[in-house]
Design an enzyme around this catalytic site. Structure first.
Site, PDB file in Angstrom:
ATOM      1  N   PHE A  58       0.814  -1.266   0.039  1.00 49.10           N
ATOM      2  CA  PHE A  58      -0.002   0.070   0.166  1.00 49.10           C
ATOM      3  C   PHE A  58       0.846   1.330  -0.045  1.00 49.10           C
ATOM      4  O   PHE A  58       0.375   2.608  -0.617  1.00 49.10           O
ATOM      5  CB  PHE A  58      -0.995   0.095   1.280  1.00 49.10           C
ATOM      6  N   ALA A  81       4.329  -8.288  -2.515  1.00 60.29           N
ATOM      7  CA  ALA A  81       3.601  -9.728  -2.892  1.00 60.29           C
ATOM      8  C   ALA A  81       2.498  -9.438  -1.808  1.00 60.29           C
ATOM      9  O   ALA A  81       2.293  -9.105  -0.852  1.00 60.29           O
ATOM     10  CB  ALA A  81       4.343 -10.849  -2.127  1.00 60.29           C
ATOM     11  N   HIS A  89      -9.611  -7.270   1.544  1.00 62.48           N
ATOM     12  CA  HIS A  89      -8.569  -6.599   1.645  1.00 62.48           C
ATOM     13  C   HIS A  89      -7.659  -6.645   0.527  1.00 62.48           C
ATOM     14  O   HIS A  89      -7.283  -5.673   0.065  1.00 62.48           O
ATOM     15  CB  HIS A  89      -7.706  -7.066   3.057  1.00 62.48           C
TER      16      HIS A  89
END
Length: 157
Positions: A58, A81, A89
Site C-alpha cells: 500500500f 507480494a 482486503h
C-alpha cells in the site's frame, strides 16, 4: 519507410530505484534478488542502484512518487507480494496499488514497473518469486530497462 522503435536491454549509465515491500519478505526478498540479478547482468553499476524498503504494498505508490520527483532515476521498480486472504482486503490493496503505480508513471513520464505479485495463495507467490513461474522481479527489472531505453530513444526524435 516506416519508423520503428524498440527498447534494448542495456543499463550502462542508467540509474534505477528498487522499491521493496517488507510485508511477505520471504517472497519480496526473492523478487529483489531477481531484479538485482537482471540489472547487474545488463551493466547497471551498483552505485546507480537505490533500494528503498516500505512496510507494505500500500505504501509503494507514494514513495514511488517521491522518488520520481527527484528526477534522477531512469526507472523505478516496485516489488511486493499481495496474497489473498479471507477478507476483501486483497482486492482493495491490489487495485489501489496498481492504480497508484500507473499514476506515477504517467505523471512523471518515467517507467514505474509493477513487480508486485498478486496471488490467491502462498504457493503461487513462491512460484512467481523464482521457482516454476520464473522470477517476476527479474521480469520487472527487464521491463524497466527496456522502457528506460525506449524513453531515451523517443526523447531524441
Amino acid at each position: 519507410m516506416i519508423a520503428s522503435y524498440a527498447g534494448k536491454l542495456s543499463g550502462k549509465g542508467m540509474r534505477f530505484a528498487l522499491l521493496v515491500s517488507r510485508f511477505n519478505e520471504f517472497i519480496t526478498s526473492q523478487l529483489l534478488e531477481g531484479a538485482l540479478d537482471c540489472l547487474q547482468r545488463q551493466d547497471v553499476a551498483e552505485a546507480d542502484l537505490t533500494i528503498v524498503r516500505v512496510p507494505g504494498a500500500f505504501e509503494i505508490p507514494v514513495i514511488a512518487q517521491k522518488l520520481a520527483e527527484k528526477n534522477i532515476y531512469h526507472g523505478i521498480i516496485c516489488l511486493g507480494a499481495v496474497i489473498r486472504g479471507d477478507t476483501p482486503h486483497f482486492e482493495y490493496i491490489s487495485a489501489t496499488v496498481t492504480r497508484g503505480i500507473a499514476r506515477v508513471a504517467l505523471k512523471f513520464s518515467i517507467p514505474v514497473e509493477n513487480g508486485i505479485i498478486m496471488t490467491d495463495n502462498l504457493q503461487q507467490a513462491i512460484e512467481r518469486a523464482g521457482t516454476k513461474a520464473g522470477n517476476k522481479g527479474f521480469a520487472a527489472a527487464q521491463n524497466a530497462l527496456e522502457m528506460a531505453n525506449l524513453m531515451q530513444t523517443l526523447n531524441k526524435i
